[in-house]
Design an enzyme around this catalytic site. Sequence first.
Site: not given
Length: 453
Positions: A85, A110, A112, A217-218
């Site tokens: 992801h 992480h 995005h 958000t996931t």
Amino acid sequence: MLPLSLTPFALLLQVAVVYGTNWGYTSRDGESHWNQHFPYCAGPLQSPIAFKTAKLIFDASLRPIVLENYDLTGGRNLNLTNSGHSFQVVLPSTMTISGLPQRYTAAQLHIHWGSKTSPLGSEHTVDSKRYAAELHIVHYNSEKYPNVSMAFDKSDGLAVLGVFIEIGAFSPGYDNIFSYLTQIPKKSNSHNIPAFDIRTLMPQRLDEYFRYDGSLTTPPCYQSVQWTVFKNPITVSQAQYDTLTTTLFASSANQAIAVPLINNFRKPLPIENRVVLSSFKLGVTTYMSTTCVLKRKAIVRQLLVGDLEEVIESGLLSASATKLLYQQYAQAELKQPIHGFTSSASVSSKWLSMLKEISQPTVAFGSLLQQKSLEIQQSTTTKSLAVTLADAVLPKLNLNSYLACKADLAPATIKYILSGRPLGNEYEDFFLLDPYLDRYTMHPWLRQMEWED
Ligand SMILES: *[C@@H]1O[C@H](CO)[C@@H](O)[C@H](O)[C@H]1NC(C)=O
Ligand SMILES: *[C@@H]1O[C@H](CO)[C@@H](O)[C@H](O)[C@H]1NC(C)=O
């Protein structure tokens, strides 16, 4: 959607099984499908959101974020993994932040991003502007929880720092990660990278940020995040951005079809009745004041035991909340006083136990599922699991936010507060309620005077 014959235990297993379901960012498994298997993704406090600078509430008590032990140079190697992801860098528990109401310990970071042809991949937006990418540094509330897995489904479990990334000057900081992405092309690949100074991934100013309550958000989209999104972006070069957007795959090595890992961002969700605070003054801003807290406590007291007409006349609630209250008021006028409260002592003990119940600010989403499994199973005949869960969780969260001046009072919350009210019964010890209401308002953000320079 759930077979009605399931026993509560089987329902829990079912939930556990569907939580393992694959999800992603393609048309087949993208955000519009998430709530089929992850009910919280349809919840009322989701992230990201679209920041509107004209609607921010400036809060002078918001302190600069203070980073502790972010410089990991010379320390143990860091584990860099392709999660399918995004990529993820596992962070050591020595890294913490302060400047928030509680101490938070780093867990992972992480990013995005968009794609090479569409460099628009941030999750939050500012006045409709979408940045090229967005870094998330995830921390958990280590004062209350032993590790991130215990914290990530609790309403006060996580604090995430968000950094907008623009294309511009080369960033030596980001190269500490990007130059190793070729080592982890496929899902589940991992590689140890030399430790570096995580501060170099962040903008110069850590005192200017947006703050609001939201979610992961996931999937599973738990509504457990206190968000801090820095106003000022940091840059990476075009070549660095191209490396980020063209090197990784969402598919694993043994999958026949390679799926590029691009556009791994979720689009903004409704703000609903949340308030977004800013630590800086910009555009038209309203000021938070302690009067807000006092007024709101008074309204909740009145809803619990006082005069409904006065709340309606105060004009401080939204139109839909006022309408609901007016209906309740009209009904109460028609009814005779309820029997069964023979002495004021029994009245107060009933109130106290109800208030204790609503004053517990932490909603354990995991255990909620467990406790409510039978209820949920029964009510899924008429409602979806997502709606049932939202009904169960929303009122407490909303009351908490309302008393902290961060949201309006939702009709569901008013119904919840009124549900235990002895209609037509006068209640004398109005101020007996205060210790319970104070549990909300002891939040350090609200004790502004102590923080004033
Ligand atoms: C987190 O803490 C709980 C409770 O102490 C423990 O059972 C669990 O194994 C821990 N999880 C991890 C990943 O360390
Ligand atoms: C990184 O962490 C994952 C998950 O704990 C582990 O499976 C993997 O072996 C680690 N990678 C390296 C290179 O140590």
